[in-house]
Design a protein around this motif. Structure first.
Motif, PDB file in Angstrom:
ATOM      1  N   TYR A 491       0.840  -1.185   0.000  1.00  0.00           N
ATOM      2  CA  TYR A 491       0.000   0.000   0.000  1.00  0.00           C
ATOM      3  C   TYR A 491       0.884   1.247   0.000  1.00  0.00           C
ATOM      4  O   TYR A 491       1.972   1.252   0.596  1.00  0.00           O
ATOM      5  N   ASP A 492       0.394   2.301  -0.641  1.00  0.00           N
ATOM      6  CA  ASP A 492       1.127   3.566  -0.578  1.00  0.00           C
ATOM      7  C   ASP A 492       1.241   4.038   0.870  1.00  0.00           C
ATOM      8  O   ASP A 492       2.275   4.569   1.298  1.00  0.00           O
ATOM      9  N   THR A 493       0.163   3.836   1.615  1.00  0.00           N
ATOM     10  CA  THR A 493       0.151   4.161   3.046  1.00  0.00           C
ATOM     11  C   THR A 493      -0.331   2.934   3.804  1.00  0.00           C
ATOM     12  O   THR A 493      -1.407   2.412   3.497  1.00  0.00           O
ATOM     13  N   PRO A 494       0.464   2.415   4.752  1.00  0.00           N
ATOM     14  CA  PRO A 494       0.018   1.224   5.491  1.00  0.00           C
ATOM     15  C   PRO A 494      -1.353   1.441   6.118  1.00  0.00           C
ATOM     16  O   PRO A 494      -1.698   2.544   6.546  1.00  0.00           O
ATOM     17  N   ASP A 496      -4.261   0.731   8.960  1.00  0.00           N
ATOM     18  CA  ASP A 496      -4.453   0.374  10.363  1.00  0.00           C
ATOM     19  C   ASP A 496      -5.699  -0.487  10.454  1.00  0.00           C
ATOM     20  O   ASP A 496      -6.803  -0.036  10.147  1.00  0.00           O
ATOM     21  N   LYS A 503     -12.199   2.223   4.998  1.00  0.00           N
ATOM     22  CA  LYS A 503     -10.876   2.738   4.656  1.00  0.00           C
ATOM     23  C   LYS A 503     -10.002   1.690   3.977  1.00  0.00           C
ATOM     24  O   LYS A 503      -9.192   2.006   3.119  1.00  0.00           O
ATOM     25  N   GLY A 507      -7.383   2.167   0.036  1.00  0.00           N
ATOM     26  CA  GLY A 507      -5.942   2.306  -0.063  1.00  0.00           C
ATOM     27  C   GLY A 507      -5.421   1.936  -1.442  1.00  0.00           C
ATOM     28  O   GLY A 507      -5.916   1.011  -2.082  1.00  0.00           O
ATOM     29  N   TYR A 565       0.613  -3.809   5.659  1.00  0.00           N
ATOM     30  CA  TYR A 565       1.478  -3.142   4.690  1.00  0.00           C
ATOM     31  C   TYR A 565       1.183  -3.551   3.252  1.00  0.00           C
ATOM     32  O   TYR A 565       1.538  -2.832   2.323  1.00  0.00           O
ATOM     33  N   ASN A 595       9.598   1.622   9.271  1.00  0.00           N
ATOM     34  CA  ASN A 595       8.662   2.710   9.559  1.00  0.00           C
ATOM     35  C   ASN A 595       8.691   3.143  11.016  1.00  0.00           C
ATOM     36  O   ASN A 595       8.044   4.113  11.387  1.00  0.00           O
TER      37      ASN A 595
END
Length: 596
Positions: A491-494, A496, A503, A507, A565, A595
């Motif tokens: 993912y570009d942004t991990p 949660d 959400k 992603g 991730y 990270n």
């Protein structure tokens, strides 16, 4: 992947559990037989499964979003969901929410009942199976002083097994009290609870366990106390013990464990058949996997009794086909690990009958042929090297073979024949024992691979600041393990997992690296990674083959604690799913360190 075949998703929790590997074997075999494509999602477990009081609500949201993401992006026709492997500790309210959350997706639940439209299930008959155990103990052995080691009191499987235990005792006038029962949480780590149970109950005759794992804990506690496992009528230091599951250790335990054999291969195979029927007809009846009682020495059976393979009588000497039918049926019943479909059981019976009939003809002089150890080993090889070997317990075959050969020895009045048959028995037992050793080397393979993966983590950590070099170090190690065609998507942004609802599917995921037999190792620059879309799915980037074989991909989340991730994806056989799961753990740990 073929556009003409159904594409079925399979959601499992732990690919490491032995029973789950049997379910996966059944699923893969059905996919091969029925010509469908599989996408297996492994390793996505609820934190609550580990009894840590985890955030159940956020875990549900995460799993729900995960499934919907894959159904949409990988265009799955339906899902098979292994409920129990995600969380065996849910209560009924939590269970209902889990089931209801997938109401709009065609799915088959394994290990869980559902009556929703567009769904089906394959479950085990927990209640009647436990009744078989307790009725055997009461009616055959005459035991009256019982203890019970069960599971969590709001878990359906645990409740049904305990209800059967209590019902049989009450029906037979045996008093049931809370002091005679404990919650062993389906774990081998329940020894303290077993100690407490024994401390408050004087001289029990039998301990009934709701799983084999808990029975092994009972074995250890009893042996520490100087007790024996077996028939209490033979010694005041003996206590009978029973389990439930018939896992790989049951038949080779000391003594062999009386237990309920659950047909996990059937569960997996039938789940695939049922999802295809559901997709075709829009409706499917639920299936109940047949379980059956495996009576062994731990409950008191077989002690002081002659073996089952009696010598040939006079009628059987003149008509050896009758002897062969009887022995083949007995042996098939004893060596099968699962209640297989009729055609498979018939094939195994045919091999057994043919071998036994040939032995009987030779021994009774109907044909002029010499029997020797090579002939007997060839007969055993036909069983253990055949496609049906996965249905056969080699430990049970070893015991059955020894009994069978003993019956042949006792059928002979000739000293030379007895010496020859004894030699044949020894050579045959050596062959089976070597086969068992070879199979245990397969388990050693998993341990070796786990060690290799720990070395892989070390190599990755040395170049942790360079993501491309880190993945290259991983793939170079993986290729030495003869693993290929592995893809890493990030993912570009991990994500949660606590914030899964609404959400997770938003992603952006991209192909970061791959290692294939066709193209070798390929690392994509961070600013030029191919993006996963509804048109170009994960499977779009991983489908490099255009053959007619069923495609069977495995997806494993790259997650560490609450952070997700990406995915590790591979076109692997079922025996490699655990390897891929362990690999994802190592990659996730390295990404978390980067990270952190």
């Amino acid at each position: 992947m073929s556009n003409n075949r159904r594409r079925i998703g399979v959601l499992i929790g732990s690919a490491i559990a032995p029973y789950m590997r049997r379910i996966i074997n059944g699923i893969y075999q059905a996919a091969s037989d029925l010509g469908i494509d599989l996408v297996v999602f492994a390793g996505s477990q609820l934190a609550y499964n580990f009894m840590d009081g985890g955030a159940v609500d956020s875990d549900y949201d995460y799993l729900n979003a995960l499934i919907r993401y894959h159904v949409r992006f990988n265009r799955l026709d339906g899902m098979i969901i292994s409920y129990g492997s995600h969380c065996i500790f849910m209560n009924e309210d939590e269970r209902k929410r889990f089931v209801d959350s997938y109401a709009d997706i065609p799915y088959i639940f394994m290990e869980e009942f559902t009556d929703k439209e567009n769904t089906g299930y394959v479950i085990n008959d927990n209640y009647n199976s436990m009744r078989l155990v307790v009725e055997h103990l009461v009616n055959f052995h005459g035991y009256k002083k019982f203890l019970y080691v069960g599971g969590r009191y709001d878990n359906r499987e645990a409740v049904e097994r305990q209800r059967a235990f209590e019902d049989v005792l009450i029906e037979n006038g045996i008093r049931v009290t809370p002091d005679m029962m404990i919650d062993g949480h389906f774990s081998e780590e329940c020894e303290p609870e077993v100690e407490e149970l024994l401390d408050r109950n004087e001289k029990p005759e039998v301990i009934v366990c709701a799983s084999d794992m808990m029975a092994y804990a009972v074995y250890k506690v009893l042996k520490r106390r100087g007790m024996f496992i077996g028939n209490p009528r033979l010694s005041d230091k003996a206590i009978a013990v029973t389990g439930y599951d018939d896992d790989a250790r049951a038949v080779s335990s000391d003594p062999p464990l009386t237990t309920v054999a659950q047909d996990f291969f059937y569960t997996g195979y039938t789940a695939v058949e049922n999802i295809l029927t559901l997709l075709r007809d829009g409706i499917i009846d639920g299936s109940i996997a047949p379980n059956y009682l495996k009576k062994r020495a731990s409950c008191g059976c077989n002690y002081g009794k002659h073996h089952r393979y009696l010598p040939m009588n006079d009628t059987e000497r003149t008509q050896p086909e009758f002897y062969s039918i009887k022995i083949a049926e007995l042996m098939r019943e004893e060596i099968l690990t699962s209640n297989v479909k009729d055609e498979i059981g018939d094939k195994i019976y045919d091999i057994l009958y043919e071998s036994i009939y040939k032995d009987a003809l030779i021994l009774n002089g109907f044909v002029k042929e010499t029997i020797n150890s090579e002939i007997m080993v060839d007969q055993l090889r036909r069983l253990l090297d055949s496609p049906y070997s996965r249905y056969i317990s080699p430990h049970a075959l070893l015991r059955a073979y020894s009994d069978y050969m003993s019956s042949l020895i006792h059928s002979s009045n000739d000293q030379n024949s007895m010496v020859l048959m004894s030699d044949i028995m020894v050579e045959g037992m050596k062959y089976i024992q070597n086969h068992i050793l070879y199979k245990s080397n397969d388990n050693f393979k998993y341990e070796t691979e786990a060690l290799q993966l720990s070395l892989l983590a070390r190599n990755m950590s040395l170049v942790i600041d360079d993501l491309g070099a880190m993945f290259t170090a991983a793939f170079e190690k993986i290729r030495y393990a003869d693993k290929s065609d592995i893809y890493i998507f990030l993912y570009d942004t991990p994500m949660d997992r606590k914030d899964g609802t609404g959400k997770f599917g938003d992603g952006v995921m991209r192909l970061a690296a791959s290692s294939t037999g066709k193209n070798g190792i390929k690392i994509y620059p961070e600013d030029d990674r191919p993006v996963v879309t509804e048109e170009k799915t994960v499977l779009y980037y991983t489908s490099e083959y255009e053959d007619d074989k069923s495609d069977r991909y495995c997806f494993v989340d790259i997650n560490h604690e609450d952070m997700v991730y990406g995915l590790v994806v591979s076109r692997m056989d079922e025996d490699d799913i655990m390897y891929l799961t362990l690999l994802s753990f190592q990659i996730a740990m390295m990404l978390a360190m980067r990270n952190g």
